[in-house]
Design an enzyme around this catalytic site. Structure first.
Site, PDB file in Angstrom:
ATOM      1  N   TYR A  60       0.899  -1.228  -0.034  1.00 44.11           N
ATOM      2  CA  TYR A  60      -0.027   0.119  -0.070  1.00 44.11           C
ATOM      3  C   TYR A  60       0.807   1.374  -0.047  1.00 44.11           C
ATOM      4  O   TYR A  60       0.706   2.173  -0.767  1.00 44.11           O
ATOM      5  CB  TYR A  60      -0.875   0.036   1.174  1.00 44.11           C
ATOM      6  CG  TYR A  60      -1.770   1.028   1.023  1.00 44.11           C
ATOM      7  CD1 TYR A  60      -3.086   0.893   0.761  1.00 44.11           C
ATOM      8  CD2 TYR A  60      -1.522   2.297   1.685  1.00 44.11           C
ATOM      9  CE1 TYR A  60      -4.355   1.699   0.555  1.00 44.11           C
ATOM     10  CE2 TYR A  60      -2.570   3.514   1.478  1.00 44.11           C
ATOM     11  CZ  TYR A  60      -3.691   3.144   1.095  1.00 44.11           C
ATOM     12  OH  TYR A  60      -4.834   4.096   1.064  1.00 44.11           O
ATOM     13  N   PHE A 112      -6.924  20.145 -24.750  1.00 47.56           N
ATOM     14  CA  PHE A 112      -7.600  18.957 -25.067  1.00 47.56           C
ATOM     15  C   PHE A 112      -8.994  18.988 -24.191  1.00 47.56           C
ATOM     16  O   PHE A 112      -9.175  19.740 -23.311  1.00 47.56           O
ATOM     17  CB  PHE A 112      -6.815  17.624 -24.666  1.00 47.56           C
ATOM     18  CG  PHE A 112      -7.475  16.547 -24.836  1.00 47.56           C
ATOM     19  CD1 PHE A 112      -7.891  15.914 -26.374  1.00 47.56           C
ATOM     20  CD2 PHE A 112      -8.141  15.588 -23.786  1.00 47.56           C
ATOM     21  CE1 PHE A 112      -8.486  14.731 -26.454  1.00 47.56           C
ATOM     22  CE2 PHE A 112      -8.474  14.577 -24.163  1.00 47.56           C
ATOM     23  CZ  PHE A 112      -8.860  13.917 -25.382  1.00 47.56           C
ATOM     24  N   ASP A 113      -9.963  18.030 -24.606  1.00 44.03           N
ATOM     25  CA  ASP A 113     -11.428  18.476 -24.145  1.00 44.03           C
ATOM     26  C   ASP A 113     -11.431  17.880 -22.905  1.00 44.03           C
ATOM     27  O   ASP A 113     -12.376  18.860 -22.004  1.00 44.03           O
ATOM     28  CB  ASP A 113     -12.522  17.635 -25.029  1.00 44.03           C
ATOM     29  CG  ASP A 113     -12.159  16.048 -25.045  1.00 44.03           C
ATOM     30  OD1 ASP A 113     -10.956  15.658 -24.752  1.00 44.03           O
ATOM     31  OD2 ASP A 113     -13.228  15.273 -25.347  1.00 44.03           O
ATOM     32  N   ASP A 202       0.692  19.532 -20.919  1.00 46.71           N
ATOM     33  CA  ASP A 202      -0.110  18.522 -20.787  1.00 46.71           C
ATOM     34  C   ASP A 202       0.730  17.565 -21.692  1.00 46.71           C
ATOM     35  O   ASP A 202       0.887  17.902 -22.862  1.00 46.71           O
ATOM     36  CB  ASP A 202      -1.320  18.985 -21.436  1.00 46.71           C
ATOM     37  CG  ASP A 202      -2.132  17.496 -21.644  1.00 46.71           C
ATOM     38  OD1 ASP A 202      -1.626  16.503 -21.682  1.00 46.71           O
ATOM     39  OD2 ASP A 202      -3.272  17.775 -22.034  1.00 46.71           O
ATOM     40  N   ALA A 204       1.014  14.369 -22.597  1.00 48.19           N
ATOM     41  CA  ALA A 204       0.514  12.919 -23.143  1.00 48.19           C
ATOM     42  C   ALA A 204       1.496  12.388 -24.210  1.00 48.19           C
ATOM     43  O   ALA A 204       1.765  11.458 -24.041  1.00 48.19           O
ATOM     44  CB  ALA A 204      -0.900  13.035 -23.553  1.00 48.19           C
ATOM     45  N   LYS A 245      -0.726   7.106 -23.481  1.00 49.72           N
ATOM     46  CA  LYS A 245      -0.100   7.652 -24.746  1.00 49.72           C
ATOM     47  C   LYS A 245       1.585   7.171 -24.809  1.00 49.72           C
ATOM     48  O   LYS A 245       1.747   6.125 -25.013  1.00 49.72           O
ATOM     49  CB  LYS A 245      -0.474   9.110 -24.997  1.00 49.72           C
ATOM     50  CG  LYS A 245      -1.876   9.383 -25.336  1.00 49.72           C
ATOM     51  CD  LYS A 245      -2.709   9.544 -24.271  1.00 49.72           C
ATOM     52  CE  LYS A 245      -4.047  10.166 -24.536  1.00 49.72           C
ATOM     53  NZ  LYS A 245      -5.069  10.120 -23.362  1.00 49.72           N
ATOM     54  N   HIS A 437     -20.139  14.184 -26.281  1.00 50.13           N
ATOM     55  CA  HIS A 437     -19.874  13.168 -27.157  1.00 50.13           C
ATOM     56  C   HIS A 437     -19.740  11.577 -26.767  1.00 50.13           C
ATOM     57  O   HIS A 437     -19.976  10.692 -27.579  1.00 50.13           O
ATOM     58  CB  HIS A 437     -18.577  13.470 -28.028  1.00 50.13           C
ATOM     59  CG  HIS A 437     -17.283  13.667 -27.212  1.00 50.13           C
ATOM     60  ND1 HIS A 437     -17.115  14.708 -26.275  1.00 50.13           N
ATOM     61  CD2 HIS A 437     -16.248  12.848 -27.369  1.00 50.13           C
ATOM     62  CE1 HIS A 437     -16.013  14.381 -25.725  1.00 50.13           C
ATOM     63  NE2 HIS A 437     -15.364  13.518 -26.225  1.00 50.13           N
TER      64      HIS A 437
END
Ligand code: F0G
Length: 445
Positions: A60, A112-113, A202, A204, A245, A437
């Site tokens: 843990y 990004f969304d 970001d 990714a 990614k 979406h």
């Protein structure tokens, strides 16, 4: 790991897509032949990653897997402090819980969304400062992910006190997997310094961004990818990462921090939303796999093979005069649906119409990056019509061959040949208030 794929008939697909309410997220994977919905979490892991899975430490607290991942983060990105999270949007949730408040402005390059969603959910505004060239799909520009520094400067000047940070998305998914140049990163850093505002990435698809810098930017052609990555991140104060990614894992992510102070503030939210500080929503075995995947993603030969496959597909489409965002980005080919389907009104969701046509034609699943994804304006509740309606063909890493790409190109070519017969699209039956979406229900007009 080899995964089977399944063939189907057009009649079957007509039945399935109708039952799915014309939302490709509702299809079962067995109903899809070639799945280009996303490159996220769909890549194949290496033998090294699978063996690392066996070495997972599931304690843990204080697991060796945490320290293995911590070392990768330090070696690759140079950050001393980090928090594991279960995926990229979780990193946004934790970090933005510390930094974003009502009325804030978060400038960046076509967020990004999920990033925009996490900003807007906190009643703040995501302000797009991408260069104009990014929106002209025919125009060749080597770095269509770049920020327009003049626009950014005026935004920083005008809203200085309401800006918690600037966010750079590398590569920029929303404009077509397009890279940001090192020069642009440096220019944004200089502005961040001038106004004393933190710069966050970001990250990714950080490795694909570094690959494009090596190929397209003067002065970097002889540098190794890890060296370019080190320089890129030397200009950042923090990063959010979706390991699905360029971490080449099926699930995982993290937040990297330069300063201990910000890390400390984020720890409370990590414990509340994700898990304890040394696992944050990830199993030990998954941290091990990501620790290796992040390193594998910076291998030049791997990147070269991957990005050239994307280019191969784009070229097969261009040979047939199918309009795509040019030059090709890293993880996907972006078909310009507005130019492709000129007779479908934008109110009837042009890109979604093409997504469905492609599924019916070849059993190929793609993603709509258009009006459905753009959501409604939070204030007026009107549809937001983005500058480009894209059908994204995203390529999972190390999964498909160029033969699969040929099938995709032929299917799109068949639709292109009968494009003038496609004159109507879809209407909405049911939608969620944000990020609609994913769950939207549609019917043909
Ligand atoms: N940032 C970028 C640039 C992304 O492309 C994504 C996800 C995220 C953040 C969120 O990461 O999915 O791990 O929570 N993009 C996927 C896609 C979903 O299909 O492009 P996540």
């Amino acid at each position: 790991m080899i995964e089977p794929i399944y063939r189907s008939t057009r009649e079957e697909r007509e039945k399935w897509i109708k039952k799915a309410r014309y939302n490709i997220f509702n299809l079962q994977s067995r109903q899809v032949y070639i799945d280009l919905l996303t490159d996220s979490g769909t890549s194949a892991m290496s033998q090294l990653q699978w063996s690392e899975m066996m070495l997972g430490d599931e304690s843990y607290a204080g697991a060796s897997s945490f320290y293995k991942l911590k070392k990768s983060v330090k070696d690759i990105f140079g950050f001393d402090h980090f928090l594991p999270v279960h995926q990229g949007r979780a990193a946004e949730n934790v970090l933005f819980s510390v930094l974003v408040k009502k009325g804030d402005i978060v400038p960046g390059n076509a967020h990004f969304d999920t990033t925009k969603g996490h900003v807007e959910y906190r009643q703040a505004t995501a302000l797009d400062c991408t260069i104009r060239e990014a929106y002209d799909t025919n125009l060749i520009h080597p770095f269509k992910g770049n920020v327009d520094t003049e626009i950014l400067k005026s935004v920083l000047e005008k809203y200085t006190d309401s800006i918690p940070f600037i966010i750079l998305t590398l590569t920029c998914n929303s404009t077509g997997g397009q890279p940001v140049s090192m020069q642009n990163i440096k220019d944004v850093r200089a502005l961040a310094d001038k106004y004393s505002i933190p710069l966050i990435y970001d990250a990714a698809r950080f490795a694909e961004n570094a690959y494009f810098i090596k190929l397209r930017e003067k002065g970097y052609e002889d540098k190794a990818i890890p060296e370019i990555v080190t320089e890129m991140f030397s200009y950042a104060d923090a990063m959010t990462m979706s390991g699905k990614k360029d971490g080449i894992v099926n699930m995982g992510g993290f937040i990297g921090f330069r300063e201990k102070e910000l890390w400390e503030k984020a720890t409370t939210f990590n414990i509340m939303f994700e898990g304890y500080l040394t696992y944050g929503g990830m199993a030990g075995r998954d941290m091990n796999a990501m620790a290796s995947g992040l390193r594998e993603a910076t291998d030049f030969d791997y990147l070269d093979t991957r990005v050239r496959q994307t280019e191969y597909l784009a070229n097969r489409l261009l040979d047939q005069r199918i309009p795509v965002q040019q030059p090709t980005g890293g993880h996907a080919v972006y078909v310009d649906a507005t130019k492709f389907l000129q007779k479908v009104p934008r109110e009837e969701f042009i890109a979604q119409t093409l997504v469905i046509e492609l599924y019916l034609e070849g059993g190929i699943r793609s993603a709509e990056i258009g009006t459905l994804m753009a959501d409604r304006d939070p204030q007026t509740r009107e549809n937001r019509f983005p500058e480009n309606e894209y059908v994204r063909l995203a390529l999972p890493r190390r999964v498909y061959t160029n033969n699969h790409m040929d099938v995709v190109a032929t299917a799109l070519g068949n639709i292109y040949n009968r494009r003038n017969k496609i004159t109507s699209g879809y209407r909405i039956l049911k939608e969620a208030p944000i990020m609609r979406h994913f769950t939207i229900e549609l019917a043909p007009v």
